[in-house]
Write an enzyme that holds these catalytic residues in place. Sequence first.
Site, PDB file in Angstrom:
ATOM      1  N   GLY A  76       2.819  -1.293   4.272  1.00 49.83           N
ATOM      2  CA  GLY A  76       2.938   0.349   3.938  1.00 49.83           C
ATOM      3  C   GLY A  76       4.356   0.617   3.644  1.00 49.83           C
ATOM      4  O   GLY A  76       4.816   0.314   2.472  1.00 49.83           O
ATOM      5  N   GLY A  77       4.895   1.105   4.648  1.00 48.38           N
ATOM      6  CA  GLY A  77       6.243   1.741   4.446  1.00 48.38           C
ATOM      7  C   GLY A  77       7.550   0.614   3.793  1.00 48.38           C
ATOM      8  O   GLY A  77       8.113   1.300   2.798  1.00 48.38           O
ATOM      9  N   SER A 132       3.370  -2.284  10.401  1.00 45.40           N
ATOM     10  CA  SER A 132       4.718  -2.610  10.576  1.00 45.40           C
ATOM     11  C   SER A 132       5.351  -3.813  10.315  1.00 45.40           C
ATOM     12  O   SER A 132       6.149  -4.406  10.949  1.00 45.40           O
ATOM     13  CB  SER A 132       5.086  -2.099  12.098  1.00 45.40           C
ATOM     14  N   GLY A 143       2.715   2.163  10.627  1.00 47.23           N
ATOM     15  CA  GLY A 143       3.891   2.943  10.779  1.00 47.23           C
ATOM     16  C   GLY A 143       4.407   3.273  11.974  1.00 47.23           C
ATOM     17  O   GLY A 143       5.355   4.430  12.127  1.00 47.23           O
ATOM     18  N   ASN A 180       0.836  -1.060   0.127  1.00 43.25           N
ATOM     19  CA  ASN A 180      -0.081  -0.053   0.019  1.00 43.25           C
ATOM     20  C   ASN A 180       0.861   1.242   0.002  1.00 43.25           C
ATOM     21  O   ASN A 180       1.393   1.372   1.196  1.00 43.25           O
ATOM     22  CB  ASN A 180      -0.899  -0.003   1.328  1.00 43.25           C
ATOM     23  N   TRP A 181       0.963   1.753  -1.022  1.00 40.04           N
ATOM     24  CA  TRP A 181       1.833   2.851  -1.210  1.00 40.04           C
ATOM     25  C   TRP A 181       1.296   4.283  -0.611  1.00 40.04           C
ATOM     26  O   TRP A 181       1.978   5.199  -0.598  1.00 40.04           O
ATOM     27  CB  TRP A 181       2.383   3.169  -2.658  1.00 40.04           C
ATOM     28  N   LYS A 182      -0.109   4.337  -0.262  1.00 39.19           N
ATOM     29  CA  LYS A 182      -0.556   5.358   0.456  1.00 39.19           C
ATOM     30  C   LYS A 182      -0.256   6.675  -0.448  1.00 39.19           C
ATOM     31  O   LYS A 182      -0.366   6.530  -1.707  1.00 39.19           O
ATOM     32  CB  LYS A 182      -0.092   5.703   1.785  1.00 39.19           C
ATOM     33  N   GLU A 221      -5.352  -4.776  10.814  1.00 42.08           N
ATOM     34  CA  GLU A 221      -4.621  -3.756  11.180  1.00 42.08           C
ATOM     35  C   GLU A 221      -4.737  -3.029  12.097  1.00 42.08           C
ATOM     36  O   GLU A 221      -5.519  -1.782  12.060  1.00 42.08           O
ATOM     37  CB  GLU A 221      -4.414  -2.707   9.887  1.00 42.08           C
ATOM     38  N   HIS A 234      -9.649   1.244   5.027  1.00 46.91           N
ATOM     39  CA  HIS A 234      -8.222   1.642   6.002  1.00 46.91           C
ATOM     40  C   HIS A 234      -8.314   2.544   6.712  1.00 46.91           C
ATOM     41  O   HIS A 234      -9.155   3.583   6.807  1.00 46.91           O
ATOM     42  CB  HIS A 234      -7.155   2.145   5.009  1.00 46.91           C
ATOM     43  N   GLU A 271      -6.759   4.818   7.910  1.00 46.22           N
ATOM     44  CA  GLU A 271      -6.393   6.483   7.645  1.00 46.22           C
ATOM     45  C   GLU A 271      -7.601   6.925   6.794  1.00 46.22           C
ATOM     46  O   GLU A 271      -7.831   8.124   7.163  1.00 46.22           O
ATOM     47  CB  GLU A 271      -4.973   6.380   6.856  1.00 46.22           C
TER      48      GLU A 271
HETATM   49  P1  PGA Z   1       2.877   0.227   7.732  1.00 40.95           P
HETATM   50  O1  PGA Z   1       1.376   0.449   7.022  1.00 40.95           O
HETATM   51  O2  PGA Z   1       3.294  -1.165   7.061  1.00 40.95           O
HETATM   52  O3  PGA Z   1       3.786   1.396   7.302  1.00 40.95           O
HETATM   53  O4  PGA Z   1       2.885  -0.035   9.187  1.00 40.95           O
HETATM   54  C1  PGA Z   1       0.587  -0.639   6.805  1.00 40.95           C
HETATM   55  C2  PGA Z   1      -0.789  -0.081   6.424  1.00 40.95           C
HETATM   56  O5  PGA Z   1      -1.280   0.982   6.508  1.00 40.95           O
HETATM   57  O6  PGA Z   1      -1.591  -0.990   5.414  1.00 40.95           O
END
Ligand code: PGA
Length: 252
Positions: free
Chosen positions: A230-231, A209, A170, A10-12, A164, A93, A95
């Site tokens: 994500g990251g 994470s 993150g 997920n590149w956000k 999640e 998600h 966010e």
């Molecule tokens: P993260 O994000 O791997 O950077 O913790 C995961 C996500 O929000 O899908």
Amino acid sequence: MSLRPYIVGNWKMHGTRAMLAEARAIDRAGQRHPKVEVALAPPFTLIHATRKEAEQIGVGAQDCHPADGGAHTGDVSAAMLADAGAGFVIVGHSERRNDHGETNELVRSKAESARKVGLGVILCVGESEAERDAGRAEEVVCAQLEASLPMNQGAVEKLSIAYEPVWAIGTGRVPSLEDIEAMHRAIRERLVATYGEEGAEVRILYGGSVKPDNAAEILNVPEVDGALVGGASLTAESFYGIILAASGENAD
Ligand code: PGA
């Protein structure tokens, strides 16, 4: 992992066309490990280009609007995503739930509109830190799930759930492996209660994470069928470490 592992980046809100080189490298990594289903969800602006560059991996979006079209400035419908080359969409998600006040009802309608046009759905659920500290994590996640699972025809096909925990996204913090297993089992029970036998085929991903150095132990937890990353999906090098962990093979 008894189902085919699904590793989704997920590149956000990261990525310009300069990042397509990473997408190509991730695609090559996916080609080397066909037992793992690898996918990327870049920002809307890169979906079409990523689909054209990548031969094998899945390409999807991070959100969609529930309506087929209309006066919704700035929004993108599921049909438009499919037209741009997306094969799936992430909905719910945390966010989106936090930044845009998305409710379970809205998340359900997004998931249903995505299934209506044939897109796969990754539906995200997860508790806050306060909810976990209060011992309410399972209750909260199951309530989210029950209110946001798509219920239209064909809903269960191409559906995945991403668990999640909000406090793990993150932050570099992850729940204990026991806590991940307990939550995934609770989610599985709800899926089977909702969809019957087909609920046993829905992949349940863990997200929050996930890194190359913790991926193997997390992916080995019973009922963890993949990861939403994500990251660590932003560079092919770190994402490859997670794909490799999912493949069960050693570095080559
Ligand atoms: P993260 O994000 O791997 O950077 O913790 C995961 C996500 O929000 O899908």
